[in-house]
Motif scaffolding. Structure first.
Motif, short mmCIF file in Angstrom:
data_model
loop_
_atom_site.label_atom_id
_atom_site.label_comp_id
_atom_site.label_asym_id
_atom_site.label_seq_id
_atom_site.Cartn_x
_atom_site.Cartn_y
_atom_site.Cartn_z
N LEU A 77 21.13 -0.98 28.94
CA LEU A 77 22.18 -0.04 28.54
C LEU A 77 23.59 -0.58 28.79
O LEU A 77 24.55 -0.05 28.25
CB LEU A 77 22.03 1.28 29.31
N ALA A 78 23.69 -1.60 29.64
CA ALA A 78 25.00 -2.10 30.06
C ALA A 78 25.85 -2.50 28.84
O ALA A 78 25.42 -3.29 28.01
CB ALA A 78 24.84 -3.29 30.99
N GLY A 79 27.02 -1.96 28.75
CA GLY A 79 27.94 -2.31 27.68
C GLY A 79 27.75 -1.55 26.39
O GLY A 79 28.58 -1.65 25.48
N LYS A 80 26.67 -0.77 26.28
CA LYS A 80 26.38 -0.08 25.03
C LYS A 80 27.44 0.97 24.73
O LYS A 80 27.93 1.09 23.59
CB LYS A 80 25.00 0.57 25.10
N GLU A 81 27.81 1.74 25.75
CA GLU A 81 28.84 2.77 25.57
C GLU A 81 30.18 2.14 25.21
O GLU A 81 30.90 2.63 24.34
CB GLU A 81 28.97 3.58 26.86
N ARG A 82 30.52 1.05 25.87
CA ARG A 82 31.79 0.37 25.60
C ARG A 82 31.84 -0.15 24.17
O ARG A 82 32.85 -0.03 23.48
CB ARG A 82 31.99 -0.77 26.59
N ARG A 83 30.73 -0.75 23.71
CA ARG A 83 30.69 -1.27 22.34
C ARG A 83 30.83 -0.14 21.32
O ARG A 83 31.49 -0.30 20.29
CB ARG A 83 29.39 -2.05 22.11
N PHE A 84 30.22 0.99 21.63
CA PHE A 84 30.32 2.14 20.72
C PHE A 84 31.76 2.63 20.64
O PHE A 84 32.28 2.92 19.56
CB PHE A 84 29.40 3.26 21.19
N ALA A 85 32.43 2.72 21.81
CA ALA A 85 33.82 3.16 21.84
C ALA A 85 34.72 2.20 21.07
O ALA A 85 35.64 2.63 20.36
CB ALA A 85 34.29 3.29 23.29
N HIS A 86 34.47 0.90 21.19
CA HIS A 86 35.26 -0.08 20.45
C HIS A 86 35.06 0.07 18.94
O HIS A 86 36.00 -0.09 18.16
CB HIS A 86 34.89 -1.49 20.88
N SER A 126 30.41 13.23 23.65
CA SER A 126 29.02 13.61 23.92
C SER A 126 28.17 12.38 24.22
O SER A 126 27.28 12.41 25.08
CB SER A 126 28.44 14.37 22.72
N VAL A 127 28.46 11.26 23.53
CA VAL A 127 27.74 10.01 23.80
C VAL A 127 28.06 9.52 25.22
O VAL A 127 27.18 9.10 25.96
CB VAL A 127 28.11 8.92 22.76
N ARG A 128 29.33 9.58 25.59
CA ARG A 128 29.73 9.17 26.94
C ARG A 128 29.03 10.01 27.99
O ARG A 128 28.54 9.49 29.00
CB ARG A 128 31.25 9.32 27.10
N HIS A 129 28.99 11.32 27.79
CA HIS A 129 28.35 12.20 28.77
C HIS A 129 26.85 11.90 28.87
O HIS A 129 26.29 11.87 29.98
CB HIS A 129 28.57 13.66 28.38
N ARG A 130 26.21 11.66 27.73
CA ARG A 130 24.78 11.37 27.74
C ARG A 130 24.48 10.07 28.48
O ARG A 130 23.55 9.99 29.29
CB ARG A 130 24.26 11.28 26.30
N HIS A 131 25.30 9.05 28.24
CA HIS A 131 25.11 7.77 28.93
C HIS A 131 25.38 7.91 30.43
O HIS A 131 24.66 7.32 31.25
CB HIS A 131 26.04 6.71 28.33
N ARG A 132 26.41 8.67 30.77
CA ARG A 132 26.74 8.86 32.19
C ARG A 132 25.61 9.57 32.92
O ARG A 132 25.23 9.19 34.03
CB ARG A 132 28.04 9.66 32.28
N ARG A 133 25.05 10.58 32.27
CA ARG A 133 23.94 11.33 32.87
C ARG A 133 22.70 10.45 33.01
O ARG A 133 22.00 10.49 34.02
CB ARG A 133 23.64 12.55 32.00
N LEU A 134 22.42 9.63 31.98
CA LEU A 134 21.26 8.75 32.03
C LEU A 134 21.42 7.68 33.11
O LEU A 134 20.46 7.38 33.84
CB LEU A 134 21.07 8.09 30.65
#
Length: 305
Positions: free
Chosen positions: A221-230, A194-202
């Motif tokens: 926002l750059a890298g925020k999704e990647r850091r969360f996934a890690h 859900s976080v990935r989808h929200r970031h992708r949409r934004l």
């Protein structure tokens, strides 16, 4: 067992300028050395050192050891690929050794060589990183990431005695459930997806605007999704290793070779979002998870197959 401790430097505005200029000059020297290596087809460290050492010191005003480090960086790059001329980014990382960078752990600072001489710069790190730095051994990389300076230090951690194996805990990886072990415990990926989808949409929304404010927001926002996934990878890997250690079991990890080609998106997923198949199947860091699980298990004496 070798690990990497990451700490953030806190230079003054003046010291920041010194570090940036040093990185630019160092990487310019690397590009010069690379051109000589390519032209003469000299890729071994000692022969290349004899060709470029004095010229690099004089032309780029580097210290003797910095010239040696620049030569080593070029040689390492050509070990990966000799099919083309290697080039280096203006602000690429510099590898320091103990002759040109010394640590003062009690004061949380380092003494680092720059073109303007030695600079004492404080760093900030958590308790875990401070503990790792007690066993620091070898080289340290200075990197400029997202407008900040970081040091990546190699540390040597003692490995515990292997756990006496009584059974095996199997781990199967996926997308809906990021991991499922042979005990039936599932580590759901619902929140992460859900976080990935929200970031992708934004991101898609901001990219369409093309305004300065939108660009600033995208940069933030750059890298925020990647850091969360890690972080999710770290958490799941830690839980699995702790469970295996507690029950005296080894960990059997699914063979991920060809996972991108084997996994397919279900029909409901295709109808919900057009790009879901490509995005879901290629955004999850399976290799990163495997690496984190392996080194955490090694630190606890748990075997991974």
């Amino acid at each position: 067992m070798k690990l990497t401790a990451k700490v953030k430097l806190l230079p003054t505005p003046e010291q920041r300028g010194y570090l940036l200029e040093t990185m630019r000059r160092f990487n310019a020297a690397c590009n010069h050395i690379s051109a000589v290596a390519w032209e003469t087809q000299t890729f071994r460290q000692i022969p290349l050192h004899h060709r470029v050492y004095h010229a690099v010191k004089d032309r780029f005003e580097l210290s003797a050891q910095m010239a040696v480090r620049a030569n080593a960086k070029v040689v390492d790059a050509y070990k990966l690929d000799r099919a083309k001329l290697r080039s280096f980014r203006e602000l690429g990382a510099i590898t320091y050794d103990d002759r040109i960078l010394s640590w003062k752990l009690t004061a949380s600072s380092v003494s680092i060589w720059t073109l303007q001489g030695r600079q004492t710069i404080p760093f900030v790190a958590g308790a875990y990183q401070h503990k790792l730095l007690q066993t620091r051994q070898g080289e340290t990389d200075l990197a400029y990431v997202g407008g900040e300076f970081y040091l990546f230090a190699t540390v040597n951690v003692e490995e515990p005695e292997p756990v006496e194996i009584q059974d095996v805990l199997g781990v199967d990886l996926g997308i809906v459930n990021l991991a499922t072990d042979s005990d039936g415990e599932r580590y759901s990926g619902k929140y992460l997806n859900s976080v990935r989808h929200r970031h992708r949409r934004l991101r898609r929304k901001l990219q369409k605007k093309r305004t300065k404010g939108a660009k600033r927001r995208l940069k933030k926002l750059a890298g925020k999704e990647r850091r969360f996934a890690h972080d999710v990878n770290h958490t799941i890997a830690k839980r699995i290793v702790e469970k295996a250690q507690r029950t005296n079991r080894a960990v059997a990890l699914e063979d991920l070779k060809g996972i991108r080609q084997r996994v397919r998106a279900r029909r409901p997923q295709r109808s919900t979002w057009r790009s879901l198949k490509r995005a879901w199947l290629h955004s999850w860091a399976f290799h990163d998870f495997g690496q984190k699980l392996s080194y955490k298990a090694q630190r606890q004496g748990v075997r991974v197959v």
